[in-house]
Design a protein around this motif. Structure first.
Motif, short mmCIF file in Angstrom:
data_model
loop_
_atom_site.label_atom_id
_atom_site.label_comp_id
_atom_site.label_asym_id
_atom_site.label_seq_id
_atom_site.Cartn_x
_atom_site.Cartn_y
_atom_site.Cartn_z
N ARG A 1 0.80 -1.22 0.00
CA ARG A 1 0.00 0.00 0.00
C ARG A 1 0.83 1.27 0.00
NH1 ARG A 1 -2.83 -3.99 1.81
NH2 ARG A 1 -0.85 -4.50 2.77
N THR A 2 1.82 1.34 0.88
CA THR A 2 2.50 2.62 1.06
C THR A 2 3.26 3.00 -0.21
OG1 THR A 2 2.67 2.13 3.41
CG2 THR A 2 4.04 3.92 2.58
N ARG B 1 11.45 3.67 3.38
CA ARG B 1 11.05 2.71 4.43
C ARG B 1 12.27 1.84 4.73
NH1 ARG B 1 5.80 -1.08 4.34
NH2 ARG B 1 4.92 0.89 5.05
N HIS C 1 5.23 5.91 11.58
CA HIS C 1 4.73 5.79 10.20
C HIS C 1 3.76 6.96 9.99
CE1 HIS C 1 3.52 4.20 6.45
NE2 HIS C 1 3.22 2.95 6.78
N GLN D 1 0.93 7.08 7.23
CA GLN D 1 -0.20 6.17 7.51
C GLN D 1 -1.15 6.86 8.48
OE1 GLN D 1 -0.88 2.94 6.26
NE2 GLN D 1 -2.81 3.11 7.35
N ARG E 1 4.35 0.43 14.38
CA ARG E 1 4.67 1.86 14.23
C ARG E 1 3.42 2.67 13.91
NH1 ARG E 1 8.42 0.00 9.23
NH2 ARG E 1 6.83 -0.76 7.82
N THR E 2 2.47 2.04 13.20
CA THR E 2 1.24 2.76 12.85
C THR E 2 0.49 3.18 14.12
OG1 THR E 2 0.05 0.68 12.72
CG2 THR E 2 0.93 1.55 10.66
N ARG F 1 -1.76 -6.04 13.09
CA ARG F 1 -1.33 -7.45 13.13
C ARG F 1 -0.17 -7.60 14.12
NH1 ARG F 1 3.60 -8.26 10.13
NH2 ARG F 1 4.08 -6.19 9.33
N GLN G 1 3.38 -8.08 14.72
CA GLN G 1 4.47 -7.72 13.80
C GLN G 1 5.60 -8.74 13.89
OE1 GLN G 1 4.32 -4.08 12.23
NE2 GLN G 1 2.22 -4.79 12.54
N PRO H 1 -4.37 -0.96 9.26
CA PRO H 1 -3.48 -0.42 8.22
C PRO H 1 -3.22 -1.44 7.11
CG PRO H 1 -2.21 -0.96 10.18
CD PRO H 1 -3.65 -1.16 10.54
N LEU H 2 -3.48 -2.72 7.42
CA LEU H 2 -3.22 -3.84 6.52
C LEU H 2 -1.71 -3.95 6.25
CD1 LEU H 2 -6.22 -3.48 4.03
CD2 LEU H 2 -6.09 -4.91 6.08
N PRO H 3 -1.16 -5.10 5.99
CA PRO H 3 -1.85 -6.35 5.73
C PRO H 3 -2.37 -7.01 7.01
CG PRO H 3 0.52 -6.73 5.74
CD PRO H 3 0.32 -5.24 5.89
C1 NCD Z 1 1.81 -1.12 8.04
C2 NCD Z 1 3.31 -0.94 8.18
O1 NCD Z 1 4.06 -1.18 7.23
O2 NCD Z 1 3.69 -0.52 9.26
N1 NCD Z 1 1.40 -1.29 6.71
C3 NCD Z 1 1.14 -0.18 5.96
O3 NCD Z 1 1.99 0.65 5.75
N2 NCD Z 1 -0.11 -0.03 5.50
C4 NCD Z 1 1.25 -2.12 8.96
C5 NCD Z 1 1.85 -3.49 9.04
O4 NCD Z 1 2.78 -3.84 8.30
O5 NCD Z 1 1.37 -4.25 9.85
#
Ligand code: NCD
Length: 393
Positions: A55-56, A105, A133, A136, A166-167, A250, A252, A288-290
């Motif tokens: 996504r990002t 990233r 993040h 996000q 981090r989100t 999720r 991590q 934030p997915l995944p």
């Molecule tokens: C998140 C991330 O990379 O921190 N994903 C994102 O950017 N949408 C969340 C995650 O990986 O769990």
């Protein structure tokens, strides 16, 4: 202070009014999110991803292409001179001559700050290890504002691996400063880090309630009084009904140092149909997915499942941010707003202090001198923000 030329390393790099300004610009640019404008024609965005991303990276690239700009992309840094040992500092000093802004990233905490310190073009943090993040968070807050209509006064539960996500760290800051009510739900061992809680308390006077599970949260009826909102009688006053959004993360896996610890917590929470039955009809489920297994696929069709819409908002929000830092659009600002971004305390050398964080960028980028900031609760690493270990003399 205009956003043009600004690095975006932390959500603290924006004032409250600037966050609102980015949202207003995102509203305006959303009409191009399925088309193309010429706002960033002639500009190039570089995306450097040392960690996986769907996504990002793709939403930043989509945003730049929708703005009429160009993109150069490293989705896999092992295909670059990083594999030969090139440092972050050298990589960004090369890439800045090829691009007008850099999105990075990296798995190490504080890495985006290093990139910003060495590059002369704006650097945007797309996730630095388990630290922050901020973009996000912009799209998470934008989702709440778009779908609930306001951020101030809302009740948001952050659920999951709050230690490593981090989100969740950046979002907790964003929600607290925009006057939402934050509650933390994390299994034992995955609680919100001490540094984040200290910053929330010190900056905003906010001390989120913490629970080890949703069941424990639902058992705390005192939350109903704190929320002082009329609860729908047919919901049996389930505490969950006070929330405007449940933000799930999720576990991590990649941030765990012990596989046994990961196994212990990996299935410790999930959102499914049962909990939705007890929620209000307008509560958002965000993520934030995944996802791995913490969101049941059976709830995807429920209108409260907001996570795919949330991911889609990434395009207009990143369009607004990119156009603003590239100086192609001013964000509309409330003329009465005076709050400036938080001024970081100066970084100091501190004899006898070390950053004990094995995930800090200073552990592997050998040219960095350890640097610290003196905050209300003592010294912190100027890169990863972790409390420093001080040798008492
Ligand atoms: C998140 C991330 O990379 O921190 N994903 C994102 O950017 N949408 C969340 C995650 O990986 O769990």
């Amino acid at each position: 202070m205009p956003l043009s030329g600004r690095d975006v390393i932390s959500i603290f790099d924006f004032s409250d009014a600037e966050i609102e300004g980015v949202f207003a610009l995102a509203d305006e640019l959303a009409k191009f999110a399925r088309g193309r404008a010429e706002i960033c024609a002639g500009k190039i965005l570089a995306t450097l991803f040392y960690e996986p991303s769907t996504r990002t990276r793709l939403s930043f690239e989509s945003a730049m292409l929708r703005l009429g700009g160009g993109v150069i992309s490293c989705a896999e840094m092992t295909g670059t001179s990083v594999a030969k040992g090139e440092t972050i500092a050298d990589t960004v000093r090369i890439v800045e001559s090829y691009a007008d802004a850099i999105v990075i990233r990296h798995p190490l905490e504080g890495s985006a700050k290093v990139a910003a310190d060495y590059a002369h073009v704006p650097v945007i943090n797309a996730g630095d290890g388990g630290h922050e993040h901020p973009t996000q968070t912009l799209l998470d807050l934008y989702t709440i504002r778009r779908e609930i209509g306001r951020i101030a006064g809302t009740w948001v539960a952050l659920l999951g691996d709050l230690k490593h996500a981090r989100t969740a760290h950046s979002l907790a800051y964003g929600l607290a400063r925009l006057k939402a009510n934050v509650v933390c739900v994390a299994p034992e061992g995955l609680e919100m880090p001490r540094e984040v809680l200290e910053t929330l308390a010190h900056e905003y006077g906010v001390t989120p309630r913490q629970y080890p599970s949703l069941e424990a949260l639902r058992g705390d009826v005192s939350l109903l009084e704190s929320a002082s909102r009329p609860t729908q009688a047919n919901l049996d006053f389930d505490v969950i009904s006070i929330f405007d959004a449940i933000y799930v993360t999720r576990v991590q896996r990649e941030r765990f140092t012990s596989p046994g610890e990961f196994e212990r917590v990996r299935h410790s929470y999930a959102i499914g149909a049962e909990i939705l039955r007890n929620m209000r009809s307008d509560t958002l489920i965000m993520h934030p997915l995944p996802r791995v297994d913490e969101l049941d696929y059976g709830i995807d069709a429920d209108p409260r499942a907001a996570y795919f819409r949330q991911a889609a908002y990434g395009v207009p929000v990143r369009m607004a941010l990119t156009a603003a830092v590239l100086g192609r659009r001013e964000i509309p600002l409330d003329p009465h707003a005076t709050v400036e971004p938080r001024i970081q305390p100066p970084a100091v050398r501190a004899a006898g202090a070390t950053c004990g964080n094995p995930r800090c960028v200073t552990t592997s980028e050998h040219y960095l001198e350890p640097a610290f900031q003196r905050g209300p609760s003592g010294l912190r690493c100027a890169y990863c923000g972790r409390a420093a270990e001080e040798v008492k003399r």
